[in-house]
Motif scaffolding. Structure first.
Motif, PDB file in Angstrom:
ATOM      1  N   ASN A 289      -8.792  -3.417   3.424  1.00  0.00           N
ATOM      2  CA  ASN A 289      -7.586  -2.600   3.632  1.00  0.00           C
ATOM      3  C   ASN A 289      -6.488  -3.413   4.307  1.00  0.00           C
ATOM      4  O   ASN A 289      -5.311  -3.278   3.963  1.00  0.00           O
ATOM      5  CB  ASN A 289      -7.911  -1.359   4.455  1.00  0.00           C
ATOM      6  CG  ASN A 289      -8.678  -0.330   3.656  1.00  0.00           C
ATOM      7  OD1 ASN A 289      -8.575  -0.291   2.449  1.00  0.00           O
ATOM      8  ND2 ASN A 289      -9.442   0.489   4.340  1.00  0.00           N
ATOM      9  N   ASP A 290      -6.862  -4.257   5.266  1.00  0.00           N
ATOM     10  CA  ASP A 290      -5.870  -5.104   5.937  1.00  0.00           C
ATOM     11  C   ASP A 290      -5.227  -6.076   4.952  1.00  0.00           C
ATOM     12  O   ASP A 290      -4.017  -6.317   5.000  1.00  0.00           O
ATOM     13  CB  ASP A 290      -6.506  -5.871   7.097  1.00  0.00           C
ATOM     14  CG  ASP A 290      -6.884  -4.966   8.255  1.00  0.00           C
ATOM     15  OD1 ASP A 290      -6.348  -3.839   8.345  1.00  0.00           O
ATOM     16  OD2 ASP A 290      -7.728  -5.387   9.071  1.00  0.00           O
ATOM     17  N   LEU A 291      -6.036  -6.636   4.048  1.00  0.00           N
ATOM     18  CA  LEU A 291      -5.496  -7.560   3.045  1.00  0.00           C
ATOM     19  C   LEU A 291      -4.576  -6.839   2.069  1.00  0.00           C
ATOM     20  O   LEU A 291      -3.543  -7.378   1.661  1.00  0.00           O
ATOM     21  CB  LEU A 291      -6.636  -8.239   2.289  1.00  0.00           C
ATOM     22  CG  LEU A 291      -7.444  -9.253   3.094  1.00  0.00           C
ATOM     23  CD1 LEU A 291      -8.721  -9.635   2.356  1.00  0.00           C
ATOM     24  CD2 LEU A 291      -6.606 -10.484   3.382  1.00  0.00           C
ATOM     25  N   ILE A 292      -4.944  -5.635   1.696  1.00  0.00           N
ATOM     26  CA  ILE A 292      -4.083  -4.849   0.801  1.00  0.00           C
ATOM     27  C   ILE A 292      -2.754  -4.540   1.479  1.00  0.00           C
ATOM     28  O   ILE A 292      -1.680  -4.683   0.888  1.00  0.00           O
ATOM     29  CB  ILE A 292      -4.796  -3.561   0.351  1.00  0.00           C
ATOM     30  CG1 ILE A 292      -5.968  -3.913  -0.569  1.00  0.00           C
ATOM     31  CG2 ILE A 292      -3.824  -2.612  -0.356  1.00  0.00           C
ATOM     32  CD1 ILE A 292      -6.865  -2.759  -0.909  1.00  0.00           C
ATOM     33  N   ASN A 293      -2.821  -4.131   2.738  1.00  0.00           N
ATOM     34  CA  ASN A 293      -1.582  -3.851   3.479  1.00  0.00           C
ATOM     35  C   ASN A 293      -0.758  -5.114   3.671  1.00  0.00           C
ATOM     36  O   ASN A 293       0.476  -5.072   3.617  1.00  0.00           O
ATOM     37  CB  ASN A 293      -1.906  -3.210   4.823  1.00  0.00           C
ATOM     38  CG  ASN A 293      -2.408  -1.797   4.678  1.00  0.00           C
ATOM     39  OD1 ASN A 293      -2.041  -1.095   3.734  1.00  0.00           O
ATOM     40  ND2 ASN A 293      -3.272  -1.371   5.580  1.00  0.00           N
ATOM     41  N   LYS A 294      -1.433  -6.247   3.888  1.00  0.00           N
ATOM     42  CA  LYS A 294      -0.717  -7.520   4.064  1.00  0.00           C
ATOM     43  C   LYS A 294       0.065  -7.880   2.801  1.00  0.00           C
ATOM     44  O   LYS A 294       1.231  -8.259   2.868  1.00  0.00           O
ATOM     45  CB  LYS A 294      -1.719  -8.623   4.398  1.00  0.00           C
ATOM     46  CG  LYS A 294      -1.109  -9.993   4.540  1.00  0.00           C
ATOM     47  CD  LYS A 294      -2.177 -11.033   4.844  1.00  0.00           C
ATOM     48  CE  LYS A 294      -1.565 -12.420   4.897  1.00  0.00           C
ATOM     49  NZ  LYS A 294      -2.582 -13.452   5.142  1.00  0.00           N
TER      50      LYS A 294
ATOM     51  N   LEU B   2       1.168  -5.915   0.567  1.00  0.00           N
ATOM     52  CA  LEU B   2       2.251  -4.952   0.340  1.00  0.00           C
ATOM     53  C   LEU B   2       3.538  -5.352   1.070  1.00  0.00           C
ATOM     54  O   LEU B   2       4.627  -5.030   0.616  1.00  0.00           O
ATOM     55  CB  LEU B   2       1.825  -3.556   0.807  1.00  0.00           C
ATOM     56  CG  LEU B   2       0.848  -2.815  -0.094  1.00  0.00           C
ATOM     57  CD1 LEU B   2       0.357  -1.549   0.596  1.00  0.00           C
ATOM     58  CD2 LEU B   2       1.483  -2.480  -1.423  1.00  0.00           C
ATOM     59  N   THR B   3       3.378  -6.037   2.192  1.00  0.00           N
ATOM     60  CA  THR B   3       4.551  -6.369   3.011  1.00  0.00           C
ATOM     61  C   THR B   3       4.921  -7.843   2.975  1.00  0.00           C
ATOM     62  O   THR B   3       5.852  -8.255   3.651  1.00  0.00           O
ATOM     63  CB  THR B   3       4.296  -5.952   4.477  1.00  0.00           C
ATOM     64  OG1 THR B   3       3.134  -6.632   4.951  1.00  0.00           O
ATOM     65  CG2 THR B   3       4.083  -4.449   4.579  1.00  0.00           C
ATOM     66  N   THR B   4       4.195  -8.633   2.169  1.00  0.00           N
ATOM     67  CA  THR B   4       4.465 -10.067   2.088  1.00  0.00           C
ATOM     68  C   THR B   4       5.495 -10.344   1.001  1.00  0.00           C
ATOM     69  O   THR B   4       5.341  -9.908  -0.135  1.00  0.00           O
ATOM     70  CB  THR B   4       3.166 -10.837   1.787  1.00  0.00           C
ATOM     71  OG1 THR B   4       2.228 -10.572   2.833  1.00  0.00           O
ATOM     72  CG2 THR B   4       3.412 -12.324   1.711  1.00  0.00           C
ATOM     73  N   VAL B   5       6.535 -11.059   1.369  1.00  0.00           N
ATOM     74  CA  VAL B   5       7.614 -11.373   0.427  1.00  0.00           C
ATOM     75  C   VAL B   5       7.255 -12.585  -0.429  1.00  0.00           C
ATOM     76  O   VAL B   5       7.551 -12.620  -1.621  1.00  0.00           O
ATOM     77  CB  VAL B   5       8.933 -11.635   1.191  1.00  0.00           C
ATOM     78  CG1 VAL B   5      10.046 -12.024   0.236  1.00  0.00           C
ATOM     79  CG2 VAL B   5       9.319 -10.412   1.996  1.00  0.00           C
ATOM     80  N   ASP B   6       6.576 -13.564   0.162  1.00  0.00           N
ATOM     81  CA  ASP B   6       6.225 -14.797  -0.538  1.00  0.00           C
ATOM     82  C   ASP B   6       5.169 -14.510  -1.615  1.00  0.00           C
ATOM     83  O   ASP B   6       4.086 -13.993  -1.329  1.00  0.00           O
ATOM     84  CB  ASP B   6       5.693 -15.828   0.455  1.00  0.00           C
ATOM     85  CG  ASP B   6       5.303 -17.132  -0.211  1.00  0.00           C
ATOM     86  OD1 ASP B   6       6.046 -17.590  -1.101  1.00  0.00           O
ATOM     87  OD2 ASP B   6       4.253 -17.691   0.169  1.00  0.00           O
ATOM     88  N   LYS B   7       5.502 -14.841  -2.866  1.00  0.00           N
ATOM     89  CA  LYS B   7       4.630 -14.509  -3.999  1.00  0.00           C
ATOM     90  C   LYS B   7       3.265 -15.185  -3.881  1.00  0.00           C
ATOM     91  O   LYS B   7       2.234 -14.547  -4.120  1.00  0.00           O
ATOM     92  CB  LYS B   7       5.302 -14.910  -5.309  1.00  0.00           C
ATOM     93  CG  LYS B   7       4.472 -14.580  -6.525  1.00  0.00           C
ATOM     94  CD  LYS B   7       5.173 -14.980  -7.812  1.00  0.00           C
ATOM     95  CE  LYS B   7       4.281 -14.677  -9.009  1.00  0.00           C
ATOM     96  NZ  LYS B   7       4.883 -15.089 -10.265  1.00  0.00           N
ATOM     97  N   SER B   8       3.221 -16.462  -3.525  1.00  0.00           N
ATOM     98  CA  SER B   8       1.939 -17.162  -3.448  1.00  0.00           C
ATOM     99  C   SER B   8       1.070 -16.621  -2.317  1.00  0.00           C
ATOM    100  O   SER B   8      -0.146 -16.518  -2.459  1.00  0.00           O
ATOM    101  CB  SER B   8       2.140 -18.673  -3.301  1.00  0.00           C
ATOM    102  OG  SER B   8       2.815 -18.962  -2.101  1.00  0.00           O
ATOM    103  N   ALA B   9       1.680 -16.242  -1.199  1.00  0.00           N
ATOM    104  CA  ALA B   9       0.917 -15.648  -0.100  1.00  0.00           C
ATOM    105  C   ALA B   9       0.384 -14.273  -0.489  1.00  0.00           C
ATOM    106  O   ALA B   9      -0.739 -13.896  -0.134  1.00  0.00           O
ATOM    107  CB  ALA B   9       1.786 -15.547   1.151  1.00  0.00           C
TER     108      ALA B   9
ATOM    109  N   ALA C 224      -3.568 -13.125  -0.776  1.00  0.00           N
ATOM    110  CA  ALA C 224      -4.131 -11.947  -0.106  1.00  0.00           C
ATOM    111  C   ALA C 224      -4.860 -11.061  -1.108  1.00  0.00           C
ATOM    112  O   ALA C 224      -5.947 -10.542  -0.822  1.00  0.00           O
ATOM    113  CB  ALA C 224      -3.030 -11.164   0.602  1.00  0.00           C
ATOM    114  N   ILE C 225      -4.297 -10.900  -2.300  1.00  0.00           N
ATOM    115  CA  ILE C 225      -4.943 -10.096  -3.341  1.00  0.00           C
ATOM    116  C   ILE C 225      -6.248 -10.767  -3.779  1.00  0.00           C
ATOM    117  O   ILE C 225      -7.279 -10.106  -3.939  1.00  0.00           O
ATOM    118  CB  ILE C 225      -3.994  -9.890  -4.541  1.00  0.00           C
ATOM    119  CG1 ILE C 225      -2.815  -9.013  -4.129  1.00  0.00           C
ATOM    120  CG2 ILE C 225      -4.735  -9.283  -5.737  1.00  0.00           C
ATOM    121  CD1 ILE C 225      -1.709  -8.945  -5.159  1.00  0.00           C
ATOM    122  N   GLU C 226      -6.216 -12.072  -3.950  1.00  0.00           N
ATOM    123  CA  GLU C 226      -7.419 -12.807  -4.343  1.00  0.00           C
ATOM    124  C   GLU C 226      -8.509 -12.686  -3.273  1.00  0.00           C
ATOM    125  O   GLU C 226      -9.681 -12.479  -3.600  1.00  0.00           O
ATOM    126  CB  GLU C 226      -7.072 -14.279  -4.574  1.00  0.00           C
ATOM    127  CG  GLU C 226      -8.240 -15.104  -5.059  1.00  0.00           C
ATOM    128  CD  GLU C 226      -7.837 -16.543  -5.325  1.00  0.00           C
ATOM    129  OE1 GLU C 226      -8.665 -17.421  -5.040  1.00  0.00           O
ATOM    130  OE2 GLU C 226      -6.724 -16.783  -5.814  1.00  0.00           O
TER     131      GLU C 226
END
Length: 70
Positions: free
Chosen positions: A2-7, A9-16, A20-22
């Motif tokens: 859940n923390d990674l999913i939320n991260k 959602l709010t991360t602007v940098d595409k690679s980051a 997080a999704i990976e």
């Protein structure tokens, strides 16, 4: 997870965000070998000009192959 999913959602940098999704997917894959995404009834609605809907449903009425055309 859940923390990674939320991260992501709010991360602007595409690679980051992809990282997080990976990481979330890998964490889930480690704990859950199979995630049933097709549960419950599926309803197929189409117009009169759409063909192939009846043949895309298998015996359990799940969409297994998409051969819908117009």
């Amino acid at each position: 997870v859940n923390d990674l999913i939320n991260k992501q959602l709010t991360t602007v940098d595409k690679s980051a965000r992809e990282s997080a999704i990976e990481d979330a997917q890998n964490a889930l894959a480690k704990d859950i070998s199979t995630l049933p995404l097709l549960q419950g009834a599926q309803v197929a609605v189409s117009g009169s000009g759409v063909k192939g809907v009846d043949t895309t449903l298998d015996a359990s009425f799940k969409f297994r192959l998409g051969t819908v055309s117009k």
